[in-house]
Motif scaffolding. Structure first.
Motif, PDB file in Angstrom:
ATOM      1  N   LYS A  12     100.919  68.925  62.177  1.00 21.57           N
ATOM      2  CA  LYS A  12     100.567  70.309  62.468  1.00 21.57           C
ATOM      3  C   LYS A  12      99.046  70.383  62.580  1.00 21.57           C
ATOM      4  N   ILE A  13      98.535  71.258  63.447  1.00 17.30           N
ATOM      5  CA  ILE A  13      97.085  71.371  63.629  1.00 17.30           C
ATOM      6  C   ILE A  13      96.464  71.898  62.338  1.00 17.30           C
ATOM      7  N   PRO A  14      95.439  71.201  61.808  1.00 11.11           N
ATOM      8  CA  PRO A  14      94.830  71.694  60.566  1.00 11.11           C
ATOM      9  C   PRO A  14      94.104  73.008  60.789  1.00 11.11           C
ATOM     10  N   SER A  15      94.267  73.907  59.843  1.00  9.73           N
ATOM     11  CA  SER A  15      93.601  75.213  59.958  1.00  9.73           C
ATOM     12  C   SER A  15      92.177  75.091  59.424  1.00  9.73           C
ATOM     13  N   PRO A  16      91.239  75.840  60.005  1.00  5.30           N
ATOM     14  CA  PRO A  16      89.846  75.730  59.549  1.00  5.30           C
ATOM     15  C   PRO A  16      89.654  76.320  58.157  1.00  5.30           C
ATOM     16  N   VAL A  17      88.626  75.820  57.473  1.00  6.05           N
ATOM     17  CA  VAL A  17      88.301  76.309  56.135  1.00  6.05           C
ATOM     18  C   VAL A  17      87.402  77.529  56.281  1.00  6.05           C
ATOM     19  N   ALA A  34      94.710  69.624  55.256  1.00  8.67           N
ATOM     20  CA  ALA A  34      95.208  68.263  55.474  1.00  8.67           C
ATOM     21  C   ALA A  34      96.723  68.304  55.617  1.00  8.67           C
ATOM     22  N   PRO A  35      97.238  68.584  56.818  1.00  8.10           N
ATOM     23  CA  PRO A  35      98.692  68.667  56.990  1.00  8.10           C
ATOM     24  C   PRO A  35      99.353  67.291  56.920  1.00  8.10           C
ATOM     25  N   THR A  36     100.636  67.300  56.637  1.00  6.82           N
ATOM     26  CA  THR A  36     101.409  66.070  56.541  1.00  6.82           C
ATOM     27  C   THR A  36     101.553  65.437  57.929  1.00  6.82           C
ATOM     28  N   TYR A  56     111.050  68.025  69.888  1.00  7.96           N
ATOM     29  CA  TYR A  56     112.392  68.579  69.687  1.00  7.96           C
ATOM     30  C   TYR A  56     112.872  68.289  68.268  1.00  7.96           C
ATOM     31  N   PHE A  57     112.753  67.013  67.833  1.00 10.73           N
ATOM     32  CA  PHE A  57     113.227  66.644  66.502  1.00 10.73           C
ATOM     33  C   PHE A  57     112.337  67.218  65.405  1.00 10.73           C
ATOM     34  N   LEU A  58     111.022  67.273  65.623  1.00 14.58           N
ATOM     35  CA  LEU A  58     110.120  67.822  64.616  1.00 14.58           C
ATOM     36  C   LEU A  58     110.368  69.317  64.419  1.00 14.58           C
ATOM     37  N   ASN A  59     110.695  70.008  65.489  1.00 14.25           N
ATOM     38  CA  ASN A  59     111.026  71.426  65.392  1.00 14.25           C
ATOM     39  C   ASN A  59     112.322  71.625  64.611  1.00 14.25           C
ATOM     40  N   HIS A  68     101.787  74.538  67.812  1.00 11.45           N
ATOM     41  CA  HIS A  68     101.081  74.500  66.537  1.00 11.45           C
ATOM     42  C   HIS A  68     100.862  73.076  66.037  1.00 11.45           C
ATOM     43  N   GLY A  69     101.097  72.086  66.897  1.00 11.65           N
ATOM     44  CA  GLY A  69     100.967  70.702  66.459  1.00 11.65           C
ATOM     45  C   GLY A  69     100.154  69.871  67.424  1.00 11.65           C
TER      46      GLY A  69
END
Length: 189
Positions: A12-17, A34-36, A56-59, A68-69
């Motif tokens: 997943k795209i990391p969100s800003p601090v 720090a997303p998985t 498809y599988f990740l969703n 979002h990834g």
């Protein structure tokens, strides 16, 4: 066409601090610095289809959409010993009109990609299942003691021999070869 095996790594795209103002409680649900990272083995014709199947599988598994990834790496895997035959055990799930079914199948092939291609064709012919309804859960090369099916167990003998029943004797040089011969060749000796 034989399928190819890809390893795709994404997250997943990391969100800003954001700086937290004094006296304001930050919303921790939306922040993920720090997303998985998720890694999958995907069998597909090319990289474009492999990326599509990855999302498809990740969703389905982790509820992460493509928007979002991000994909960190795509690598194509090649067989280590493509000239030696191996027995592959494939655990798969498929959707039919009656519901979801789990199946274990074994194939003797030269590579993992050949075994998966054989499995897709086998599922289409025997079970009338389309390729998009089949999900490969696990595919691994089996040792001779782990083989379950009778058709593959008969090849696990070290002393197995395949005699040549018919043999055509070829001329030793090009000058001795002829296009038309007066009699049929003798193949049984």
């Amino acid at each position: 066409m034989v399928l190819r095996e890809y390893v795709i790594v994404g997250r997943k795209i990391p969100s800003p601090v954001h700086k937290v103002k004094k006296g304001v409680v930050p919303d921790m649900r939306k922040k993920n610095e720090a997303p998985t990272v998720y890694r999958m083995r995907i069998f597909a014709k090319d990289k474009v289809i492999a990326r599509n199947r990855y999302w498809y599988f990740l969703n389905k598994l982790k509820k992460i959409k493509r928007t979002h990834g991000e994909i960190l790496a795509i690598h194509e895997l090649h067989e280590e010993k493509p000239n030696s035959i191996k027995t592959f055990g494939i655990l798969l799930r498929y959707n039919s009109s009656k519901g979801v079914h789990n199946i274990y199948k074994e194939y003797r092939e030269l590579s993992r990609c050949d075994a998966i291609t054989h499995m897709y064709r086998d599922m289409a012919s025997q079970y009338r299942v389309k390729a998009h309804n089949v999900q490969v859960v696990e595919c691994k090369a089996l040792a001779s003691k782990d083989v379950r099916r009778k058709t593959n167990k008969q090849f696990m003998n070290n002393k197995i021999r395949f005699p040549r029943v018919h043999q055509i004797v070829r001329p030793p040089t090009k000058q001795m070869r002829s296009t038309f011969v007066a009699r049929r060749p003798t193949t049984v000796f």
